[in-house]
Design an enzyme around this catalytic site. Structure first.
Site, PDB file in Angstrom:
ATOM      1  N   LYS A 126       1.111  -0.647   0.080  1.00 29.35           N
ATOM      2  CA  LYS A 126       0.398  -0.106  -0.509  1.00 29.35           C
ATOM      3  C   LYS A 126       1.556   1.236  -0.248  1.00 29.35           C
ATOM      4  CE  LYS A 126      -3.655  -2.869   1.959  1.00 29.35           C
ATOM      5  NZ  LYS A 126      -4.212  -3.266   3.261  1.00 29.35           N
ATOM      6  N   GLN A 173      -4.013  -1.820   9.854  1.00 31.26           N
ATOM      7  CA  GLN A 173      -4.030  -3.140   9.377  1.00 31.26           C
ATOM      8  C   GLN A 173      -4.813  -4.270  10.474  1.00 31.26           C
ATOM      9  OE1 GLN A 173      -3.231  -3.556   6.097  1.00 31.26           O
ATOM     10  NE2 GLN A 173      -3.490  -5.745   6.491  1.00 31.26           N
ATOM     11  N   ASP A 222     -10.536   2.862   3.681  1.00 31.29           N
ATOM     12  CA  ASP A 222     -11.044   1.674   3.879  1.00 31.29           C
ATOM     13  C   ASP A 222     -12.643   1.384   3.728  1.00 31.29           C
ATOM     14  OD1 ASP A 222      -9.290  -0.851   3.469  1.00 31.29           O
ATOM     15  OD2 ASP A 222      -8.823  -0.911   5.957  1.00 31.29           O
TER      16      ASP A 222
END
Ligand code: NAP
Length: 289
Positions: free
Chosen positions: A54, A98, A121
């Protein structure tokens, strides 16, 4: 094979190129550089690879990366403090915690500290609520990636029979909401669905997000259907999707491979969400939005 195979890698690259150009134009016009903060607690090797991917993608797109790595024994309070700092930091347009986190940190609960404006997200209850209500907001990346694949292949969704196999918060449910918002007639299937094969055979758009290798059989596929396989399953003979690809491709009109289908889209859509977040924040700050 009858079906056209969707090249998710090429489409993801096209999205990433578009994001890079968009960032260049945005910054060139004097706006602040979009930024993505990733927070990784602990040293899970798979998570470290995802986060590195990412961050690399951000750098390529001209997005500032803020890469926060915390020790495996970090307490919940410390993670909370960091998330609040990132929330207040104007350089940070998007925040990504994460998952999974080590057991002493309630990862899912912690994500709820992320403000909807920075929830790139798109998975917090607030963001899911905005999606359910049809209000503007950031949408989850993998379902967005599926929608982008369908859009780039001009798959007609208006009034179409869409069947989503899987009802997870991560994929199935938000994808069903996005398909509904695109005016498809949506059926969600799960482990208690009766006559799963029969329901799948109705689908003009069939999405598998089950997590079982080659679960969706070729004869469950309606002739000419668009078949999107979200599954990523590690098997003795390598990665396999949730769809039995070869027989399904005999009947489908359009199908994604695994790997190289939905997989590469997730990061591409994360970058796009980060830019969307940066622009919305800039507009909110100037009182335009
Ligand atoms: P999940 O949370 O395990 O959910 C799986 C869903 O499949 C559940 O709703 C479950 O039903 C349903 N299911 C299980 N067995 C079934 C059966 N026999 N018949 C019908 N439905 C059944 O999985 P997920 O997070 O949605 O992920 C699904 C797959 O997508 C995995 O392979 C994952 O690795 C992959 N994935 C890929 C990406 C990407 O490409 N970037 C991102 C996320 C996930 P119940 O609710 O009734 O248990």
């Amino acid at each position: 094979m009858a079906a056209q195979v969707i090249d998710g890698k090429a489409i993801a690259q096209a999205v990433r190129d578009e994001v890079r150009a968009e960032v260049e134009a945005w910054v060139g016009a004097g706006n602040p550089q979009p930024g993505l903060a990733t927070v990784l607690v602990g040293d899970d090797p798979a998570s470290a690879v995802y986060v590195a991917g990412k961050q690399r993608a951000c750098a390529e797109a001209g997005i500032a990366g803020f890469d926060h790595r915390l020790a495996a024994d970090t307490g919940q309070g410390e993670v909370e403090v960091l998330l609040r700092e990132l929330d207040a930091d104007p350089r940070v347009s998007g925040i990504l915690l994460q998952l999974p986190t080590p057991p002493q940190v309630d990862g899912a609960g912690m994500t709820e500290l992320i403000a909807p404006a920075k929830d790139v997200d798109g998975l917090t209850p607030a963001s899911i609520g905005l999606l359910a209500k049809g209000r503007p907001g950031l949408r989850p990346c993998t379902p967005l990636g599926v929608m982008e694949l369908l859009r780039r292949h001009a798959v007609e969704l208006e009034g179409a029979e869409a069947v989503v196999v899987g009802r997870s918060d991560l994929v199935g449910k938000p994808l069903a909401a996005l398909l509904l918002a695109a005016n498809a007639t949506v059926t969600i299937c799960h482990s208690r669905t009766r006559d799963l094969a029969g329901v799948c055979r109705r689908a003009e758009v069939l999405v598998a997000a089950v997590g079982r290798p080659r679960f969706v059989q070729g004869d469950w596929v309606r002739e000419g259907a668009a078949v999107i396989d979200v599954g990523i399953n590690r098997t003795a003979d390598g990665l396999a999707g949730d769809v039995d690809f070869e027989p399904a491709a005999e009947r489908a009109g359009l199908i994604t491979p695994v790997p190289g289908g939905v997989g590469p889209m997730t990061i591409a859509m994360l970058l796009r969400n980060t830019v969307q977040a940066a622009k919305a924040q800039a507009m909110a700050n100037t009182g335009e939005g």
